[in-house]
Design an enzyme around this catalytic site. Structure first.
Site, PDB file in Angstrom:
ATOM      1  N   CYS A  98      -5.437   2.442  -1.690  1.00 28.96           N
ATOM      2  CA  CYS A  98      -4.643   1.253  -2.009  1.00 28.96           C
ATOM      3  C   CYS A  98      -3.787   1.520  -3.248  1.00 28.96           C
ATOM      4  O   CYS A  98      -2.884   2.337  -3.206  1.00 28.96           O
ATOM      5  CB  CYS A  98      -5.555   0.036  -2.148  1.00 28.96           C
ATOM      6  SG  CYS A  98      -4.670  -1.535  -2.010  1.00 28.96           S
ATOM      7  N   HIS A 207      -9.172  -0.347   2.621  1.00 26.66           N
ATOM      8  CA  HIS A 207     -10.349  -0.088   1.776  1.00 26.66           C
ATOM      9  C   HIS A 207     -11.564   0.300   2.604  1.00 26.66           C
ATOM     10  O   HIS A 207     -12.439  -0.529   2.861  1.00 26.66           O
ATOM     11  CB  HIS A 207     -10.678  -1.341   0.954  1.00 26.66           C
ATOM     12  CG  HIS A 207      -9.631  -1.660  -0.059  1.00 26.66           C
ATOM     13  ND1 HIS A 207      -9.588  -1.060  -1.300  1.00 26.66           N
ATOM     14  CD2 HIS A 207      -8.581  -2.506  -0.024  1.00 26.66           C
ATOM     15  CE1 HIS A 207      -8.567  -1.520  -1.980  1.00 26.66           C
ATOM     16  NE2 HIS A 207      -7.934  -2.396  -1.227  1.00 26.66           N
ATOM     17  N   GLU A 209     -13.986   1.818   1.569  1.00 24.15           N
ATOM     18  CA  GLU A 209     -15.178   1.668   0.711  1.00 24.15           C
ATOM     19  C   GLU A 209     -15.782   0.265   0.804  1.00 24.15           C
ATOM     20  O   GLU A 209     -16.900   0.059   0.315  1.00 24.15           O
ATOM     21  CB  GLU A 209     -14.841   1.997  -0.751  1.00 24.15           C
ATOM     22  CG  GLU A 209     -14.049   0.937  -1.510  1.00 24.15           C
ATOM     23  CD  GLU A 209     -12.543   1.015  -1.281  1.00 24.15           C
ATOM     24  OE1 GLU A 209     -12.122   1.680  -0.325  1.00 24.15           O
ATOM     25  OE2 GLU A 209     -11.792   0.396  -2.071  1.00 24.15           O
TER      26      GLU A 209
END
Lengths: 234, 80
Positions: A98, A207, A209
């Site tokens: 990002c 994202h 994660e």
């Protein structure tokens, strides 16, 4: 054996997360890295000029310097970025997610740029990504053509580059991920993630994660981190 | 000296902000508005008495930070 070593922590992958003023995804990233590697990553303040011994540097998401001027523009010139560039030059692995992807393009460590989303809206929702190749440290947890869900949270995710650069990226197999189905932000050729010529620097807009634990609603992002750890384990 | 650096998106780079401004102007009744391009103006107060050097410094700042030459172009002028 490897599992035992990883459990003991002695051979665990050493990762570091760079924190800029306005970074806000560093803890999500730390959770994902620690879950995959067994070792908590080092948090690295942007004013540092040297890195500790590391296998992986991550530039996480957020709004570094308030996105002033352009997203990632100021962070790309932060003191630590000289060390990150040198680390990549020595063959170190760098992941930017990002805002981290925006910083890597502004620092010209990856080609292209990330412009305002084509529909002008900040997008905070899930998207589906397709894995373009499975033989890099960042994508080895998947097979080419695999699709997975990933949360997006960005206003400037519209990947652009001139036609020659796009052709070169595709020709050299440096498109790591593409948006699958709809193209939420208008990115050229639906590109969501790209690789450096060495395949050791990767920028990704959504994202991964944020989907690494059932408590988060899914584990679609885990192959990124498990694959990385598998590639970098000593 | 005061130097003004004007940054614009390159021709051909989609400018959704300009488009949105154009739509808003149409809504306000400015029906004759065609393409709208939005950019950024940065004014710099430089401790420099020579206009040529001031402008050269503005150019250097434009190249290194103020504009992203992948997507933008810029012009520099000395304004005072």
């Amino acid at each position: 054996m490897r599992r035992n070593r990883r459990r003991s922590g002695q051979q665990a992958v050493r990762s570091g997360i760079v924190v800029f003023p306005g970074t806000n995804r560093e803890r999500d990233m730390a959770i994902a890295l620690k879950a995959a590697s067994g070792r908590a990553p080092a948090m690295l303040w942007h004013r540092e000029t040297e890195l500790p011994p590391l296998d992986l540097v991550v530039l996480p998401g957020g709004f570094s310097h308030g996105d002033y001027l352009r997203s990632g523009a100021m962070a790309a010139h932060a003191p630590i970025m000289g060390a990150v560039r040198a680390f990549a030059g020595r063959g170190g692995y760098v992941l930017g997610v990002c805002n981290g992807f925006q910083i890597l393009t502004e620092a010209q460590m990856l080609p292209g740029a990330l412009l305002r989303n084509a529909a002008m809206r900040f997008l905070s929702r899930d998207c589906v990504l397709r894995v373009e190749r499975g033989d890099t440290a960042f994508t080895r947890g998947w097979k080419p053509g695999d699709v997975f869900r990933a949360p997006m949270a960005h206003g400037d995710g519209n990947y652009v580059a001139d036609a020659d650069t796009l052709d070169r990226l595709e020709g050299e197999g440096r498109v790591a991920f593409r948006y699958h189905g709809d193209n939420p932000n208008g990115s050229a050729r639906a590109i969501a993630g790209v690789l450096s010529p060495s395949l050791r620097v990767c920028g990704l807009m959504p994202h991964a994660e944020d989907l690494v634990d059932p408590l988060m609603g899914g584990i679609d992002g885990r192959p990124l981190f498990d694959g990385l750890v598998g590639a970098l384990v000593h | 000296m005061r130097v003004r650096v004007s940054v614009m998106l390159k021709d051909g780079v989609l400018d959704p902000q300009g488009k949105a401004i154009g739509h808003a102007l149409h809504t306000l009744g400015f029906g004759n508005v065609g393409e709208v391009r939005a950019g950024r103006v940065i004014e710099l107060e430089l401790d420099e008495a020579d206009p040529a050097r001031a402008r050269a410094q503005g150019d250097e700042m434009g190249r290194r930070l103020l504009a992203n030459l992948v997507i933008e172009t810029f012009t520099t002028e000395v304004v005072g």
